[in-house]
Design an enzyme around this catalytic site. Structure first.
Site, PDB file in Angstrom:
ATOM      1  CD  GLU A 182      13.623   0.609   8.578  1.00 26.06           C
ATOM      2  OE1 GLU A 182      14.122   1.661   8.793  1.00 26.06           O
ATOM      3  OE2 GLU A 182      14.147  -0.532   8.931  1.00 26.06           O
ATOM      4  CB  CYS A 219      13.990   8.486   6.785  1.00 27.97           C
ATOM      5  SG  CYS A 219      14.859   7.385   5.598  1.00 27.97           S
ATOM      6  CD  GLU A 251      11.288  12.919   9.894  1.00 27.18           C
ATOM      7  OE1 GLU A 251       9.908  12.600  10.154  1.00 27.18           O
ATOM      8  OE2 GLU A 251      11.819  12.181   9.332  1.00 27.18           O
ATOM      9  N   GLY A 304       7.333   5.063   7.512  1.00 29.74           N
ATOM     10  CA  GLY A 304       6.346   6.492   7.406  1.00 29.74           C
ATOM     11  C   GLY A 304       6.933   7.231   8.761  1.00 29.74           C
ATOM     12  N   GLY A 312       3.227   5.415  12.296  1.00 35.36           N
ATOM     13  CA  GLY A 312       3.860   4.012  12.637  1.00 35.36           C
ATOM     14  C   GLY A 312       3.289   3.631  14.098  1.00 35.36           C
ATOM     15  CE  LYS A 348      -1.895   3.149   2.023  1.00 33.79           C
ATOM     16  NZ  LYS A 348      -1.745   4.657   1.541  1.00 33.79           N
TER      17      LYS A 348
HETATM   18  P1  NDP Z   1       3.055   8.707   6.959  1.00 37.56           P
HETATM   19  O1  NDP Z   1       3.203   7.884   8.202  1.00 37.56           O
HETATM   20  O2  NDP Z   1       2.029   9.556   7.130  1.00 37.56           O
HETATM   21  O3  NDP Z   1       2.672   7.396   5.835  1.00 37.56           O
HETATM   22  C1  NDP Z   1       3.274   6.325   5.648  1.00 37.56           C
HETATM   23  C2  NDP Z   1       2.234   5.261   5.076  1.00 37.56           C
HETATM   24  O4  NDP Z   1       1.452   4.825   6.025  1.00 37.56           O
HETATM   25  C3  NDP Z   1       1.455   5.891   3.918  1.00 37.56           C
HETATM   26  O5  NDP Z   1       1.214   4.861   2.734  1.00 37.56           O
HETATM   27  C4  NDP Z   1       0.043   6.028   4.779  1.00 37.56           C
HETATM   28  O6  NDP Z   1      -0.905   6.390   3.852  1.00 37.56           O
HETATM   29  C5  NDP Z   1      -0.025   5.009   5.537  1.00 37.56           C
HETATM   30  N1  NDP Z   1      -0.735   5.083   6.737  1.00 37.56           N
HETATM   31  C6  NDP Z   1      -0.737   6.341   7.557  1.00 37.56           C
HETATM   32  N2  NDP Z   1      -1.532   5.937   8.562  1.00 37.56           N
HETATM   33  C7  NDP Z   1      -1.908   4.768   8.448  1.00 37.56           C
HETATM   34  C8  NDP Z   1      -2.791   4.078   9.395  1.00 37.56           C
HETATM   35  N3  NDP Z   1      -3.528   4.361  10.397  1.00 37.56           N
HETATM   36  N4  NDP Z   1      -2.918   2.641   8.859  1.00 37.56           N
HETATM   37  C9  NDP Z   1      -2.312   2.056   7.721  1.00 37.56           C
HETATM   38  N5  NDP Z   1      -1.591   2.799   7.065  1.00 37.56           N
HETATM   39  C10 NDP Z   1      -1.349   4.092   7.414  1.00 37.56           C
HETATM   40  O7  NDP Z   1       4.630   9.177   6.592  1.00 37.56           O
HETATM   41  P2  NDP Z   1       4.913   9.913   5.130  1.00 37.56           P
HETATM   42  O8  NDP Z   1       4.264   8.997   3.916  1.00 37.56           O
HETATM   43  O9  NDP Z   1       4.234  11.355   5.467  1.00 37.56           O
HETATM   44  O10 NDP Z   1       6.288   9.729   4.824  1.00 37.56           O
HETATM   45  C11 NDP Z   1       7.123  10.720   5.610  1.00 37.56           C
HETATM   46  C12 NDP Z   1       7.870  10.021   6.842  1.00 37.56           C
HETATM   47  O11 NDP Z   1       8.444   8.816   6.403  1.00 37.56           O
HETATM   48  C13 NDP Z   1       8.900  10.765   7.533  1.00 37.56           C
HETATM   49  O12 NDP Z   1       8.674  10.759   8.920  1.00 37.56           O
HETATM   50  C14 NDP Z   1      10.016   9.803   7.050  1.00 37.56           C
HETATM   51  O13 NDP Z   1      11.018  10.154   7.908  1.00 37.56           O
HETATM   52  C15 NDP Z   1       9.745   8.626   7.178  1.00 37.56           C
HETATM   53  N6  NDP Z   1      10.576   7.676   6.466  1.00 37.56           N
HETATM   54  C16 NDP Z   1      11.342   6.820   7.025  1.00 37.56           C
HETATM   55  C17 NDP Z   1      12.188   6.031   6.243  1.00 37.56           C
HETATM   56  C18 NDP Z   1      13.062   5.097   6.955  1.00 37.56           C
HETATM   57  O14 NDP Z   1      13.622   4.098   6.413  1.00 37.56           O
HETATM   58  N7  NDP Z   1      12.955   4.939   8.296  1.00 37.56           N
HETATM   59  C19 NDP Z   1      12.159   6.219   4.824  1.00 37.56           C
HETATM   60  C20 NDP Z   1      11.334   7.166   4.100  1.00 37.56           C
HETATM   61  C21 NDP Z   1      10.610   7.723   5.054  1.00 37.56           C
HETATM   62  P3  NDP Z   1      -1.320   7.498   3.124  1.00 37.56           P
HETATM   63  O15 NDP Z   1      -0.262   8.373   2.981  1.00 37.56           O
HETATM   64  O16 NDP Z   1      -2.333   7.232   2.142  1.00 37.56           O
HETATM   65  O17 NDP Z   1      -2.220   8.271   4.458  1.00 37.56           O
END
Ligand code: NDP
Length: 483
Positions: A251, A285, A385, A229, A234, A176
């Protein structure tokens, strides 16, 4: 506008909701694609297909060497279609084409090939147990259907980092991607069909986190979740997963420090530190967003950094000369600008950037490299962040203070140290609470070396042998040898 379908059981499908939402091109700020709004009904189709593939299809009978051969083909396909995939990602989330295309041809293809090589080297052990007449051995087995949820900043990187080890371990997947950048993951599915994948092996459902995402997390046949995310997302996923005691790889975000010691070579450190945050406009990230600089070097560092960045303006991510990517989506663009205003309001001094810019002919979302000094450890700009092209510079007086400041964060993803004294750096590396420490370099990642977080940056590892073990569970088998 291009209209996408989602992908399940080897077929392209319209969403059960009959609804699509728009995805914008960050360079122009205009919609360019329609993405299916999947919900629990589509997730059901995808998970059922992945479950069938795991238990009944050719995948369930495929030996490990054949899995490896398939992964090798997948890598070759990604190289072959790198330009096309790069175009989609650049259009959808503004990643610079000059970054993503070589990455696909290089280290992302290598990811598939690395795990292709590991697939047939999964070995259990014979355990010498303290029990006469009993023989004990271990097997490392796949979980089954894995749910992979990815972030918008690097959809292809994140999807491939999950897909390659998960498949090498023998699992099937439902992915997803983020609602803000789903197109490149769908394009990846399209090209990967050339690698002759069994139906149901890889499925992609698009849509919103609280709809398709939650349905995937809660589906009882999804046996493991791998989530990339933010901390808030998370945490929600971890809470949902906990209800079913579902294992999880997380992650998450970071607020990574870059420590510049008194003996650092600024000619190396300044471009290294700038390159560790600004090219993707801080949307990484591991972006090194806190520069901790020895007080004796502080002013020289800030001056050299600002002069190094003087011409580094954001622009069209398709243009190979563009130095800084756009901000990937409008809500995030507005959030970063609010955080910049917040830093000013709390008394930090903006010495570079700090305002949106509007490159000629482009209507999208652009923020130039922004540097703040006069920052204190308790300010939001030091703690939060921002995930944008915003750096906070703080001085320190000795090694102990540098370590204290570096670790003074709930995050623990990465850290950088810049010094001529490698032994000192290795001593400091032991004390840094971070999953990755870079000494006199930054931002490097290869398939062989594990990445992941300490503290609230998550748990579990991606890449390396650990990255594959994360997608396997260990079974202990006891054989009674008495007649
Ligand atoms: P989000 O946490 O907003 O979203 C991540 C994913 O989770 C998206 O697909 C989102 O869908 C989905 N999601 C959000 N809430 C839920 C839920 N309750 N249940 C299931 N799925 C859910 O992160 P971002 O997309 O805004 O990404 C940015 C973040 O990711 C930053 O904090 C960054 O540091 C981190 N990141 C970490 C990495 C690592 O390897 N540690 C690498 C890259 C990024 P939708 O967007 O459709 O809401």
């Amino acid at each position: 506008m291009k209209t996408f379908q989602y992908f399940a059981d080897g077929n392209w499908r319209d969403p059960a909701s009959g609804q699509w939402f728009e995805s914008d091109d960050p360079a122009t700020g205009k919609p360019w694609a329609r993405i299916p709004r999947c919900d629990a009904r589509d997730v059901e189709i995808a998970v059922a297909a992945a479950q069938r593939c795991f238990t009944q299809g050719p995948w369930s009978r495929m030996n490990a060497a054949d899995r490896g051969r398939m992964l090798r083909r997948m890598g070759d396909v990604v190289t072959r279609h790198a330009e096309r995939l790069g175009d989609v990602e650049t259009t959808d989330n503004g990643k610079r084409r000059r970054d993503i295309v070589p990455a696909l041809q290089g280290w992302l293809t290598d990811s598939f090939h690395y795990y292709a090589g590991l697939a047939d080297k999964i070995e259990g052990a014979v355990i010498p147990v303290d029990a006469p007449g009993l023989f004990n051995y271990t097997r490392h087995e796949p979980f089954g259907v894995c749910g992979c949820i990815t972030a918008w900043n690097s959809p292809l990187v994140i999807a491939i980092w999950k897909m390659a080890p998960a498949l090498a371990a023998g699992n099937t997947l439902v992915i997803k991607p983020s609602e803000h950048a789903s197109a490149s993951t769908l394009a990846l599915m399209e090209v990967l069909q050339e690698a002759d994948l069994p139906p149901g092996l890889l499925n992609v459902v698009t849509g919103f986190g609280d709809e398709a995402g939650c349905a995937l997390v809660e589906h009882p046949d999804v046996r493991l979740l791998s989530f990339t995310g933010g901390v808030a997302g998370g945490r929600q996923v971890a809470e949902l997963a906990a209800r079913q005691v579902k294992p999880l790889i997380l992650e998450l975000g970071g607020k990574s420090p870059q420590i510049v010691l008194r003996d650092a070579d600024l000619d190396l450190a300044v471009p290294g530190i700038a390159g560790g945050i600004f090219p993707p406009a801080g949307q990484s990230c591991i972006a090194g967003s806190r520069a901790l600089v020895h007080r004796s070097l502080h002013d020289r560092f800030v001056e050299a950094l600002c002069s190094h960045l003087a011409d580094a303006l954001p622009g069209d991510p398709r243009d190979p000369a563009t130095q800084v990517a756009p901000i990937a989506n409008r809500p995030h663009f507005e959030r970063v600008l609010r955080d910049i205003e917040g830093a000013r309001a709390e008394g930090a001094r903006c010495v570079l950037g700090g305002k949106a810019v509007h490159p000629e002919g482009l209507g999208g979302w652009f923020i130039p490299p922004t540097v703040f000094t006069g920052v204190t450890p308790d300010m939001d700009i030091t703690r939060k962040e921002i995930f944008g092209p915003v750096m906070a510079v703080l001085p320190f007086d000795d090694e102990e203070e540098a370590l204290r400041l570096a670790n003074d964060t709930p995050y623990g993803l990465a850290a950088g140290i810049w010094t001529a004294d490698a032994v000192r750096a290795m001593r400091m590396a032991e004390k840094l609470e971070a999953g990755t420490v870079y000494i006199n370099n930054y931002f490097n990642a290869t398939p062989q070396s594990p990445v992941g977080g300490y503290k609230q940056s998550g748990y579990g590892r991606e890449n390396g042998i650990e990255g594959m073990k994360a997608f396997m569970q260990t079974k202990s088998v006891w054989l009674g040898m008495a007649p």
